[in-house]
Scaffold this active site. Structure first.
Site, mmCIF file in Angstrom:
data_model
loop_
_atom_site.group_PDB
_atom_site.id
_atom_site.type_symbol
_atom_site.label_atom_id
_atom_site.label_comp_id
_atom_site.label_asym_id
_atom_site.label_seq_id
_atom_site.Cartn_x
_atom_site.Cartn_y
_atom_site.Cartn_z
ATOM 1 N N GLU A 68 2.210 -6.060 -5.826
ATOM 2 C CA GLU A 68 2.022 -5.641 -7.076
ATOM 3 C C GLU A 68 2.962 -4.542 -7.400
ATOM 4 O O GLU A 68 3.274 -4.527 -8.605
ATOM 5 C CB GLU A 68 0.709 -4.979 -7.151
ATOM 6 C CG GLU A 68 0.232 -3.842 -6.578
ATOM 7 C CD GLU A 68 -1.216 -3.472 -6.728
ATOM 8 O OE1 GLU A 68 -1.527 -2.486 -7.553
ATOM 9 O OE2 GLU A 68 -2.266 -3.733 -6.241
ATOM 10 N N ASP A 111 0.821 -1.046 0.002
ATOM 11 C CA ASP A 111 0.096 -0.024 -0.090
ATOM 12 C C ASP A 111 0.959 1.165 0.182
ATOM 13 O O ASP A 111 0.624 2.004 -0.823
ATOM 14 C CB ASP A 111 -0.775 0.169 1.401
ATOM 15 C CG ASP A 111 -1.723 -1.445 1.459
ATOM 16 O OD1 ASP A 111 -2.755 -1.517 0.771
ATOM 17 O OD2 ASP A 111 -1.390 -2.309 2.211
HETATM 18 O O1 TRH Z 1 4.726 -6.036 0.369
HETATM 19 P P1 TRH Z 1 3.855 -6.561 -0.495
HETATM 20 O O2 TRH Z 1 3.543 -7.869 -0.387
HETATM 21 O O3 TRH Z 1 2.295 -5.699 -0.614
HETATM 22 C C1 TRH Z 1 1.349 -6.316 -0.906
HETATM 23 C C2 TRH Z 1 0.543 -5.632 -2.062
HETATM 24 O O4 TRH Z 1 0.222 -4.540 -1.571
HETATM 25 C C3 TRH Z 1 -0.703 -6.442 -2.437
HETATM 26 O O5 TRH Z 1 -1.378 -5.833 -3.520
HETATM 27 C C4 TRH Z 1 -1.471 -6.573 -1.256
HETATM 28 O O6 TRH Z 1 -2.754 -7.326 -1.705
HETATM 29 C C5 TRH Z 1 -0.897 -7.379 -0.313
HETATM 30 O O7 TRH Z 1 0.540 -6.604 0.085
HETATM 31 C C6 TRH Z 1 -1.671 -7.403 1.214
HETATM 32 O O8 TRH Z 1 4.512 -6.458 -2.090
HETATM 33 P P2 TRH Z 1 4.528 -4.965 -3.135
HETATM 34 O O9 TRH Z 1 3.316 -4.698 -3.530
HETATM 35 O O10 TRH Z 1 5.531 -5.602 -4.260
HETATM 36 O O11 TRH Z 1 5.219 -4.147 -2.306
HETATM 37 C C7 TRH Z 1 6.467 -3.897 -1.677
HETATM 38 C C8 TRH Z 1 7.050 -2.520 -1.584
HETATM 39 O O12 TRH Z 1 8.313 -2.503 -0.848
HETATM 40 C C9 TRH Z 1 7.472 -1.888 -2.914
HETATM 41 O O13 TRH Z 1 7.246 -0.671 -3.221
HETATM 42 C C10 TRH Z 1 8.962 -2.305 -3.004
HETATM 43 C C11 TRH Z 1 9.288 -2.015 -1.538
HETATM 44 N N1 TRH Z 1 10.537 -2.645 -1.197
HETATM 45 C C12 TRH Z 1 11.809 -1.787 -0.543
HETATM 46 O O14 TRH Z 1 11.381 -0.489 -0.937
HETATM 47 N N2 TRH Z 1 12.695 -2.283 -0.137
HETATM 48 C C13 TRH Z 1 12.793 -3.610 0.018
HETATM 49 O O15 TRH Z 1 14.040 -4.078 0.742
HETATM 50 C C14 TRH Z 1 11.908 -4.459 -0.290
HETATM 51 C C15 TRH Z 1 12.018 -5.929 -0.183
HETATM 52 C C16 TRH Z 1 10.871 -4.051 -0.962
#
Ligand code: TRH
Length: 359
Positions: free
Chosen positions: A263, A15
């Site tokens: 996502e 989010d």
């Molecule tokens: O963290 P997520 O699993 O989030 C998900 C999605 O929002 C999904 O739609 C929702 O249904 C679920 O949660 C509950 O995965 P996502 O979307 O890839 O988000 C991770 C964010 O974190 C992305 O912007 C990348 C960031 N990130 C960093 O900034 N640093 C890091 O070291 C890592 C591993 C990720």
């Protein structure tokens, strides 16, 4: 225009990840004036660190409660209010909008999906008793959907290679030459240890870049402290800390293969132009299976029969030895998919489509 983005963090980082990427896109690519109200500032700030300070300075990050005192002078009422993933606006904030002389437009920003039905609902009105116009906005890959967030447009991995982020320097020093790199960012519940063990049957060396928390996840699933995991030398596990969003994008660009989830990382893996496994967030009603199938239909539309089989097997957690023979073809396909995606989003993608719609 003035934008207020409401971001409620249900769990994980997605989010915050999407809201932050939207905010920075609107600011850096479109010169908009953006405020984010978020109920979990530490998470948002963690992702946002490391971004160009000039952009960060222009985005006003506020705690959720600050929206209760909508302190902007009435003439400064936002033009657009974004409810990210359908979160409800705080009542007191809404009450402020109702008495403002100029009404904003409210956008319910939905989850990204490749499912065909979204284009029929995209930009449709959602009439509200309070009378403020509200619309659905569906991010998507199709030309007539809401697009994807592009900021920052990735540069050539070989160019980015020179700029190792300070936070990753120590980990990157451990990487071995002539070794394939795989980054891992996934949910629990998949046979990751078995998957890693299976890699050892291939005729390659692999450095596995485990993002924050993945090592612990492996330990829990295996029931062993990781040091006692008996992985042969062809596999090296490297844990990295939680890094900023820009730095994580950099990691994706520097690996040969990425395991991603949610996502935002899913989109960035595609823009990195590398093969990837999308560990889609599992939903109890199985809706994630339909979403994954819809994406694979698009992603593999032009692929050979052999590649289709390989990618579908990989994305449903078949062991690497069952599909790795197609990795070169998959790598070429990933580059072509990235180029095609960028071409289909040449109008500026989600942020530009949102700007156009609101205008
Ligand atoms: O963290 P997520 O699993 O989030 C998900 C999605 O929002 C999904 O739609 C929702 O249904 C679920 O949660 C509950 O995965 P996502 O979307 O890839 O988000 C991770 C964010 O974190 C992305 O912007 C990348 C960031 N990130 C960093 O900034 N640093 C890091 O070291 C890592 C591993 C990720």
């Amino acid at each position: 225009m003035r934008w207020d983005i409401f971001c409620q963090i249900v769990d994980n980082y997605g989010d915050a990840g999407v809201c932050w990427r939207l905010a920075r896109s609107l600011t850096s690519l479109h010169g908009q004036d953006v405020r984010i109200f978020c109920d979990d500032l530490p998470t948002l700030n963690l992702l946002a660190s490391g971004v160009d300070p000039e952009i960060k300075r222009r985005i006003d990050i506020q705690p959720w409660e600050a929206s209760h005192h909508n302190s902007r002078h009435p003439v400064e009422t936002p033009d657009v209010v974004i409810e990210a993933f359908g979160c409800d606006l705080p009542e007191r904030y809404l009450a402020g909008l109702l008495i403002a002389p100029k009404k904003p437009i409210i956008i319910n920003l939905e989850y990204l999906s490749a499912e065909p039905w979204i284009v029929d609902f995209h930009q449709k009105a959602s009439p509200q008793a309070h009378g403020i116009p509200k619309y659905f906005f569906f991010p998507g890959f199709q030309e007539n959907a809401g697009g994807i967030l592009l900021d920052p447009i990735p540069e050539e991995p070989s160019l980015m290679e020179q700029f190792i982020p300070e936070t990753l320097r120590a980990s990157w020093n451990l990487l071995r030459p002539n070794t394939k790199r795989i980054s891992v960012f996934c949910y629990p519940g998949i046979p990751l240890l078995k998957w890693l063990e299976d890699l050892t049957t291939l005729d390659e060396n692999f450095d596995i870049v485990l993002t924050h928390g993945q090592l612990e996840q492996l330990q829990i699933s295996s029931g062993h402290p990781i040091k006692t995991l008996d992985l042969p030398d062809s596999i090296q596990l490297i844990s990295i800390p939680f890094v900023s969003q820009d730095e994580y994008d950099w990691v994706l660009s520097q690996c040969d293969f990425n395991i991603v989830r949610g996502e935002d990382s899913f989109v960035r893996a595609q823009l990195a132009g590398k093969p990837f496994i999308w560990h889609i967030y599992p939903q109890e009603d199985g809706a994630h299976k339909t979403k994954l199938a819809a994406f694979l239909d698009l992603y593999l539309e032009d692929a050979s029969q052999e590649l289709k089989h390989a990618v579908i097997a990989a994305m449903t957690w078949a062991m690497p030895s069952q599909w790795y023979q197609s990795i070169d073809e998959w790598s070429c396909h990933s580059k072509a998919w990235e180029a095609d995606l960028l071409q289909k989003q040449a109008d500026g993608g989600l942020a530009a489509r949102l700007m156009g719609f609101v205008a």
